[in-house]
Design an enzyme around this catalytic site. Structure first.
Site, PDB file in Angstrom:
ATOM      1  N   HIS A   1       0.823  -1.210   0.000  1.00  0.00           N
ATOM      2  CA  HIS A   1       0.000   0.000   0.000  1.00  0.00           C
ATOM      3  C   HIS A   1       0.855   1.258   0.000  1.00  0.00           C
ATOM      4  O   HIS A   1       0.395   2.316  -0.416  1.00  0.00           O
ATOM      5  CB  HIS A   1      -0.993   0.000   1.171  1.00  0.00           C
ATOM      6  CG  HIS A   1      -0.376  -0.045   2.528  1.00  0.00           C
ATOM      7  ND1 HIS A   1      -0.159  -1.214   3.203  1.00  0.00           N
ATOM      8  CD2 HIS A   1       0.037   0.935   3.344  1.00  0.00           C
ATOM      9  CE1 HIS A   1       0.368  -0.946   4.396  1.00  0.00           C
ATOM     10  NE2 HIS A   1       0.500   0.358   4.490  1.00  0.00           N
TER      11      HIS A   1
ATOM     12  N   ASP B   1       0.247  -7.504   0.071  1.00  0.00           N
ATOM     13  CA  ASP B   1       0.681  -6.176   0.521  1.00  0.00           C
ATOM     14  C   ASP B   1       2.201  -6.083   0.535  1.00  0.00           C
ATOM     15  O   ASP B   1       2.837  -6.096   1.587  1.00  0.00           O
ATOM     16  CB  ASP B   1       0.108  -5.886   1.915  1.00  0.00           C
ATOM     17  CG  ASP B   1       0.176  -4.403   2.273  1.00  0.00           C
ATOM     18  OD1 ASP B   1       0.677  -3.614   1.441  1.00  0.00           O
ATOM     19  OD2 ASP B   1      -0.263  -4.033   3.374  1.00  0.00           O
TER      20      ASP B   1
ATOM     21  N   SER C   1       1.829  -4.594   7.638  1.00  0.00           N
ATOM     22  CA  SER C   1       0.708  -4.245   6.774  1.00  0.00           C
ATOM     23  C   SER C   1      -0.257  -3.304   7.484  1.00  0.00           C
ATOM     24  O   SER C   1      -0.448  -2.166   7.084  1.00  0.00           O
ATOM     25  CB  SER C   1      -0.026  -5.515   6.323  1.00  0.00           C
ATOM     26  OG  SER C   1      -1.158  -5.196   5.546  1.00  0.00           O
TER      27      SER C   1
ATOM     28  N   SER D   1       4.195   1.160   8.647  1.00  0.00           N
ATOM     29  CA  SER D   1       3.892   0.338   7.475  1.00  0.00           C
ATOM     30  C   SER D   1       5.147  -0.010   6.687  1.00  0.00           C
ATOM     31  O   SER D   1       5.971   0.861   6.383  1.00  0.00           O
ATOM     32  CB  SER D   1       2.926   1.085   6.542  1.00  0.00           C
ATOM     33  OG  SER D   1       1.603   0.845   6.900  1.00  0.00           O
TER      34      SER D   1
ATOM     35  N   GLY E   1       2.934   5.018  10.265  1.00  0.00           N
ATOM     36  CA  GLY E   1       4.324   5.236   9.882  1.00  0.00           C
ATOM     37  C   GLY E   1       5.154   3.973   9.933  1.00  0.00           C
ATOM     38  O   GLY E   1       6.229   3.901   9.365  1.00  0.00           O
TER      39      GLY E   1
END
Length: 486
Positions: free
Chosen positions: A214, A243, A348, A332, A330
């Protein structure tokens, strides 16, 4: 970025409690191996070896097994068997696993997950099979109320109390973009910030890194400083469904060490990709909250995120690792790894934060590597320029997996121990990846301690994924705030 060293994992300051577990003697070998024990005696295993044994038994016995998990207290791999299949029991025990009789088979649990996919795919829901309870555990976040809650509750009840359970999560399932210092991209309306996961070598030999899909869908060009020039470009990005993103460094001479900076002058050398095992301890490094640890609670989890591109839509991601490790916006794309140097996952999304806890889901690294054709490791393996790779950081993987247990190997999987995460505001200082500055030397080292007990939850279920939308977000110009969805 001339021959610059890309230091991995971003940012911030390690949480002291988790960092303490990464000291060299924290992974001391276990001398109580029962390697020479008679057939039928469950062997004492490190989590890495339990993970490898679980993979071998799954390959050999397939759906005759109804899941497995690591019992960190007894340091044993526990294998679930239905209907007293003597052949399976003999093979599992001979390999060194403990055997447990359960009621629900793998096919029955998968059928329950398919029912949930058909009837309960709505934003704010997740499910996975928990091999410890031998049930599908369904989780609803705080947005699932009213008619949606009634529908979900009715679906779970229809599966039967011996097959599925339903629980509530206080937070909201979201992807964790925005928030600390790490990798940055300017997009229309603001800035996106994520965390670098693992440095890799792309199939064409160029230096690259993995991060969340993402993040790669949200923006193409990424910088190692908040207002800096792009240093890497997205090559592949997949979200929803899976992802992960492969991002190639723009300078082919970039030295991209295969290590995770965990703060306080320590790095963990990343030696191989590792499969997760329910019950094992894992560590997460992210740009907002630094280092936290906890347990794997489920595999092949499905999560239904609210789509930000379609108000009535859902972004479904499948095949995720579920844990009780905390994370925040943040984080991710950040790295999930084992103490002995196994790359396990990419952050994720999830619910909660590092104060109250919650569930966090990770894209398996093994699947991302297979899909992108990338490989872990680098030519210099951390040597070379750039202050980011602190010396002397004793390699916690040094104690590798000696012991017994299934004639297998060391090194890879997750390790024992329990310990949730916690949370106390440990956050990252202002460093970021890729620069020459020491990524661990950030401001105000943080507070306190993580882990605490291990509330476990769900486990594994298969399911498919659909959902549209990218779930990305726009932050503010400072990179904080913003609508953090990605």
């Amino acid at each position: 970025m001339p021959k610059r060293k890309a230091a991995i994992a971003v940012g911030g300051v390690a949480a002291l409690g988790a960092a303490a577990l990464l000291l060299p003697n924290a992974n001391a070998s276990q001398d109580n191996d029962q390697a020479s024990g008679a057939a039928g005696t469950a062997k004492t295993l490190k989590a890495a070896d339990a993970s490898n044994l679980a993979a071998q038994l799954q390959k050999a016995l397939g759906d005759a097994l109804a899941g497995s998990y690591y019992d960190s207290g007894k340091q044993q791999l526990v294998v679930n068997v239905v209907n007293g299949d003597k052949n399976v029991i003999v093979q599992a025990r001979k390999a060194g696993a403990a055997v447990r009789q359960v009621a629900n088979s793998t096919s029955e649990l998968k059928a329950a997950a398919r029912t949930l996919k058909t009837r309960a795919t709505m934003p704010g829901t997740a499910w996975a099979v928990d091999p410890r309870s031998n049930k599908v555990v369904v989780t609803a976040d705080s947005t699932v109320t009213g008619a949606k809650w009634d529908r979900l509750q009715s679906t779970v009840r229809g599966l039967g109390g011996d097959m599925a359970t339903l629980k509530k999560s206080a937070g909201t399932f979201k992807t964790f973009v925005s928030g600390g210092d790490a990798i940055f991209s300017q997009v229309q309306g603001g800035q996106v910030r994520c965390s670098l996961g693992f440095n890799v070598t792309a199939s064409d030999g160029s230096p690259a890194f993995l991060t969340a899909g993402h993040c790669g869908v949200a923006a193409k060009d990424w910088s190692d400083s908040q207002n800096g020039q792009p240093v890497a470009t997205v090559d592949q990005a997949t979200f929803p469904g899976n992802d992960f993103s492969l991002v190639k460094y723009n300078d082919a001479g970039t030295q991209a060490p295969s290590e995770v900076n965990v703060g306080n002058g320590q790095t963990v050398q990343i030696k191989q990709a590792a499969d997760a095992t329910v019950g094992s301890t894992v560590f997460r490094m992210g740009s907002t909250t630094g280092l936290h640890n906890g347990q794997v609670t489920g595999l092949d989890a499905t999560v239904n995120f609210q789509s930000e591109t379609d108000p009535g839509g859902v972004d479904t991601v499948n095949g995720l690792i579920q844990t009780n490790v905390c994370a925040e916006a943040g984080d991710s794309g950040g790295s999930l790894f084992t103490q002995d140097g196994g790359a396990v996952g990419l952050t994720s999304g999830g619910s909660g934060d590092c104060t109250s806890g919650g569930e966090t889901f990770f894209q398996p690294v093994t699947a991302a590597l297979q899909a992108t054709g990338a490989t872990l490791g680098d030519g210099g393996n951390g040597a070379g320029a750039g202050a980011g790779d602190q010396a002397g950081a004793a390699d916690p993987s040094a104690s590798a997996g000696d012991q017994a247990g299934a004639g297998d190997q060391a090194g890879a999987g997750d390790q024992a121990g329990a310990g949730d995460q916690a949370g106390a505001g440990d956050q990252a200082g202002g460093d970021q990846i890729g620069g020459g500055a020491d990524p661990s030397a950030t401001a105000g080292d943080q507070s306190g301690a993580d882990q605490g007990g291990a509330a476990d939850q769900s486990g594994t279920g298969d399911q498919s994924g659909a959902g549209a939308g990218t779930g990305d977000q726009t932050g503010t110009a400072s990179g904080h705030g913003g609508s953090s969805r990605g």
